[in-house]
Design a protein around this motif. Structure first.
Motif, short mmCIF file in Angstrom:
data_model
loop_
_atom_site.label_atom_id
_atom_site.label_comp_id
_atom_site.label_asym_id
_atom_site.label_seq_id
_atom_site.Cartn_x
_atom_site.Cartn_y
_atom_site.Cartn_z
N UNK A 146 0.86 -1.19 0.00
CA UNK A 146 0.00 0.00 0.00
C UNK A 146 0.90 1.23 0.00
N UNK A 147 0.43 2.30 -0.65
CA UNK A 147 1.25 3.50 -0.76
C UNK A 147 0.32 4.72 -0.82
N UNK A 148 0.89 5.89 -0.96
CA UNK A 148 0.11 7.12 -1.06
C UNK A 148 0.79 8.06 -2.05
N UNK A 149 -0.03 8.65 -2.94
CA UNK A 149 0.48 9.61 -3.92
C UNK A 149 -0.38 10.86 -3.84
N UNK A 150 0.24 11.98 -3.48
CA UNK A 150 -0.49 13.25 -3.34
C UNK A 150 -1.74 13.10 -2.45
N UNK A 151 -1.59 12.35 -1.36
CA UNK A 151 -2.68 12.18 -0.42
C UNK A 151 -3.71 11.14 -0.83
N UNK A 152 -3.48 10.45 -1.94
CA UNK A 152 -4.41 9.41 -2.41
C UNK A 152 -3.83 8.03 -2.08
N UNK A 153 -4.60 7.20 -1.37
CA UNK A 153 -4.16 5.85 -1.05
C UNK A 153 -4.20 4.98 -2.31
N UNK A 154 -3.10 4.27 -2.54
CA UNK A 154 -3.00 3.44 -3.75
C UNK A 154 -2.43 2.07 -3.39
N UNK A 155 -2.62 1.12 -4.31
CA UNK A 155 -1.96 -0.18 -4.24
C UNK A 155 -0.86 -0.20 -5.31
N UNK A 156 0.33 -0.66 -4.92
CA UNK A 156 1.44 -0.79 -5.88
C UNK A 156 1.55 -2.23 -6.35
N UNK A 157 1.65 -2.42 -7.66
CA UNK A 157 1.85 -3.74 -8.28
C UNK A 157 3.14 -3.68 -9.11
N UNK A 216 -2.31 1.97 -8.35
CA UNK A 216 -3.74 1.95 -8.67
C UNK A 216 -4.56 2.40 -7.46
N UNK A 217 -5.53 3.30 -7.69
CA UNK A 217 -6.50 3.63 -6.64
C UNK A 217 -7.45 2.44 -6.54
N UNK A 218 -7.53 1.76 -5.38
CA UNK A 218 -8.23 0.47 -5.32
C UNK A 218 -9.75 0.53 -5.48
N UNK A 219 -10.40 1.57 -5.00
CA UNK A 219 -11.87 1.61 -5.07
C UNK A 219 -12.36 1.71 -6.50
N UNK A 220 -11.65 2.48 -7.32
CA UNK A 220 -12.11 2.75 -8.69
C UNK A 220 -11.33 1.98 -9.75
N UNK A 221 -10.14 1.47 -9.40
CA UNK A 221 -9.31 0.79 -10.40
C UNK A 221 -8.59 1.76 -11.32
N UNK A 222 -8.50 3.03 -10.94
CA UNK A 222 -7.86 4.05 -11.78
C UNK A 222 -6.34 4.00 -11.62
N UNK A 223 -5.63 3.87 -12.73
CA UNK A 223 -4.17 3.90 -12.71
C UNK A 223 -3.70 5.35 -12.61
N UNK A 224 -2.83 5.62 -11.63
CA UNK A 224 -2.37 7.00 -11.43
C UNK A 224 -0.87 7.15 -11.70
N UNK A 225 -0.15 6.03 -11.77
CA UNK A 225 1.30 6.13 -12.03
C UNK A 225 1.77 4.83 -12.66
N UNK A 226 2.72 4.97 -13.61
CA UNK A 226 3.23 3.80 -14.31
C UNK A 226 4.71 4.04 -14.64
N UNK A 227 5.49 3.01 -14.45
CA UNK A 227 6.92 3.08 -14.85
C UNK A 227 7.34 1.74 -15.46
N UNK A 228 8.33 1.81 -16.33
CA UNK A 228 8.74 0.59 -17.06
C UNK A 228 10.22 0.70 -17.44
#
Length: 500
Positions: A146-157, A188-200
Motif C-alpha cells: 500500500x502506498x500514497x500519492x499526493x494524499x491518495x491511497x494506492x496499491x502498488x503492483x 492503482x487507486x483500489x476503489x475505482x481501479x484508476x491507474x495513477x502512475x506507471x513506470x517501465x
C-alpha cells in the motif's frame, strides 16, 4: 389488507428499488462508452544505430499514450491505443505503436483472452493477469504494498516479462529477431481501479539460434508529474462518486424507503386505533344510554302515572254519565284528557329523541320556516310574547331535527317565564360563514350551580321533566357540526351552525 401483508409488500418494494439501483450502479461502473485516456511518460533511452555498432549515448524520451473508443457492439468496446515516443530535443519520432483492443465494459477484460485491459473497481491485494497496452505481452501484476500519492491511497503492483518478441517495433533491422526483457511498476487507486502512475524498464536484444546477441535498445520511463497530478485528481473525483453510489445513496434510499413504510404502517395503525377508539366510544355511549334508560324507566313510570290516572278517571266519569243517562257535560273532561295526552306525548318524544340516532337529511332550509313550525307546535301562553329575528337566513340542515331544537329551547324559555308577563327574543346573524341564533328570555335565569349541568342527560329542575330535552338539543346541534352554549342571567341560548 393485513398488517403483515403490507409489511411484506413494503419490504419487497424497497428490495426492488435497491435491485434497480444496483443495476444502475453496475452500469455506472462499467467503462464509459466515451472512454478516453491521455497519459504522458518521460525517461531515457539508448539505441543501436547499426549492426556491429555501439549503443548511443543516453538521450531523453517523451511518450504519449492515447486511448479512445472507436466502436461499440453491445458491451464490447473497440479501443484504439497509440503510443508515440519522441526525442524532446530534436522532436524526432523514435517510437510509434498502434493497436486495437476489444474490451468487455463490465469485466474490463479482453474479449478474446482471459487477461485484464485495465484494473476493475474494488481492486484486491492479489495478482492480476494482464495484457497491458504499454507492455505488448501477457504478464502478471503482483501486489507489492500500500502506498500514497499526493494524499491518495494506492496499491502498488509490479510485473516482469522476458523473451517478448518485439521485432516489429524495430523496422530498421528487418531480418533480425529481437526479443525484450523488462519489468514495470503501477500504482492503482483500489476503489475505482484508476491507474495513477506507471513506470517501465526494458532491454531489447538480438537472438540468433537461441542465443542472445547484442543489445538493440535499453531504457526506462515513468509517468510525468503533470499527468500524475491529473490522474490523481481524476481518481479522487471518481472515488467520491463511487462513495456516494455505494454508500450514501443506498443509505438514503433505504432510510427514505423505511421511513415511508413506517409512515404508511403508522397511518394504518393509527387508522385502526381510531376505529377502535370510535368503537369504544360508541360502546361507552351505548352503555351510558342503557344506564340512562334504566334510570329513565323509573322516572317515566312515576311521571306517566299521574296523567294516565287523570285520563282513566276522566274516561270513567264520562262512562258513568253516559250509563246513567245523566246530562253528559263532556266538555269539561276533553281539555283534561288533551293536556294529559300532550304531557305523555312530550315525555315519550324526549325519550325517543335521546335514545334513537336519526341520520341527518340536510337540505337548504330557511330559519324563518323552521321557527314558524316550532311556534305552531307549542301552546304559547297569553302572557308570553315571542319576537322573531329581523333577517332570515338559509343553511344546509335537517329541518325536522332543527325544529326539535328550537321547540325545546322555546318550551324551556316559556317555562322560565312562568305566569309572569314576559318575552322571548330570537336573534340571528351571519358571521364568518357561520349562522348564530340566540334565544333570550326574560325569566328569572338559571342558578350558577345548575348552569354547568344543564346539558347533562336526566338533569332537570322540573317536577315532571325527563332531563333529556337539552341533552338531545346539544346532540342534534353537534351532529350538524355546530355548538350550543348558555349564559344567565338573563338566560341566553346561543347556537352556532355552519352555513355551508
Amino acid at each position: 389488507m393485513s398488517f403483515k401483508i403490507k409489511l411484506v409488500i413494503g419490504f419487497l418494494a424497497i428490495a426492488s428499488v435497491m435491485i434497480t439501483y444496483g443495476l444502475f450502479v453496475n452500469e455506472m461502473k462499467k467503462i464509459p462508452l466515451n472512454y478516453e485516456l491521455i497519459s504522458e511518460q518521460e525517461g531515457q533511452d539508448r539505441i543501436l544505430n547499426s549492426i556491429g555498432g555501439n549503443l548511443s549515448e543516453p538521450f531523453g524520451i517523451r511518450e504519449t499514450l492515447r486511448e479512445n473508443v472507436i466502436n461499440v457492439t453491445g458491451d464490447i468496446l473497440a479501443i484504439n491505443s497509440t503510443i508515440l515516443g519522441k526525442d524532446p530535443v530534436t522532436n524526432e519520432i523514435v517510437f510509434d505503436n498502434t493497436h486495437t483492443f476489444f474490451v468487455d465494459r463490465a469485466t474490463r477484460m479482453h474479449q478474446s483472452m482471459n487477461e485484464y485491459f485495465t484494473f476493475p473497481p474494488n481492486v484486491q491485494k492479489v495478482d492480476y493477469d494482464f495484457f497491458h497496452p504499454m507492455i505488448f505481452s501477457k504478464t502478471s501484476f503482483v501486489f507489492e504494498k500500500e502506498d500514497s500519492i499526493y494524499g491518495l491511497d494506492v496499491y502498488d503492483f509490479s510485473c516482469k516479462y522476458s523473451g517478448v518478441d518485439v521485432s516489429s517495433d524495430h523496422p530498421e533491422f528487418p531480418s533480425k529477431k529481437i526479443l525484450s526483457d523488462g519489468g514495470c511498476t503501477i500504482s492503482v487507486e483500489p476503489a475505482t481501479g484508476t491507474t495513477v502512475s506507471f513506470s517501465k524498464y526494458w532491454d531489447d536484444y538480438f537472438v540468433s539460434d537461441g542465443n542472445r546477441g547484442a543489445t538493440v535498445e535499453m531504457g526506462g520511463k515513468h509517468t510525468t508529474e503533470y499527468s500524475e497530478n491529473i490522474l490523481v485528481n481524476t481518481a479522487k473525483s471518481t472515488k467520491t462518486l463511487y462513495f456516494f453510489l455505494d454508500l450514501v445513496f443506498p443509505s438514503l434510499i433505504a432510510i427514505v424507503g423505511i421511513a415511508i413504510l413506517f409512515v404508511i404502517l403508522l397511518f394504518d395503525k393509527t387508522k385502526n386505533q381510531a376505529k377502535i377508539i370510535l368503537q369504544t366510544q360508541n360502546e361507552v355511549i351505548k352503555k351510558e344510554k342503557l344506564s340512562v334508560i334504566g334510570e329513565l324507566t323509573a322516572r317515566l313510570s312515576h311521571d306517566l302515572r299521574n296523567p294516565l290516572s287523570v285520563i282513566r278517571l276522566s274516561v270513567e266519569g264520562i262512562e258513568m254519565r253516559i250509563n246513567n243517562k245523566s246530562d253528559p257535560k263532556l266538555d269539561e273532561y276533553i281539555p283534561i284528557i288533551n293536556d294529559a295526552v300532550s304531557r305523555i306525548n312530550h315525555q315519550i318524544n324526549q325519550v325517543l329523541g335521546f335514545v334513537k340516532t336519526i341520520p341527518l337529511d340536510k337540505k337548504l332550509v330557511s330559519i324563518f320556516n323552521i321557527l314558524g313550525d316550532s311556534i305552531k307546535s307549542i301552546n304559547i301562553p297569553e302572557n308570553t310574547t315571542i319576537t322573531l329575528p329581523e333577517n332570515d337566513f338559509s343553511l344546509m340542515a335537517d329541518k325536522i331535527q332543527l325544529s326539535v331544537v328550537f321547540t325545546n329551547i322555546l318550551l324551556n324559555a316559556i317555562e322560565e317565564i312562568g305566569k309572569n308577563k314576559g318575552i322571548v327574543t330570537i336573534r340571528s346573524k351571519s358571521e364568518k360563514n357561520n349562522l348564530i341564533i340566540e334565544f333570550e328570555d326574560s325569566g328569572d335565569g338559571i342558578s350558577k350551580e345548575n348552569i354547568s349541568k344543564i346539558f347533562e342527560p336526566l338533569f332537570t329542575t322540573k317536577q315532571t321533566g325527563t332531563g333529556l330535552g337539552l341533552s338531545s338539543v346539544r346532540a342534534i346541534v353537534e351532529s350538524h357540526g355546530g355548538t350550543i352554549s348558555v349564559k344567565s342571567p338573563p338566560t341566553v341560548f346561543t347556537i352556532t351552525l355552519p352555513q355551508k
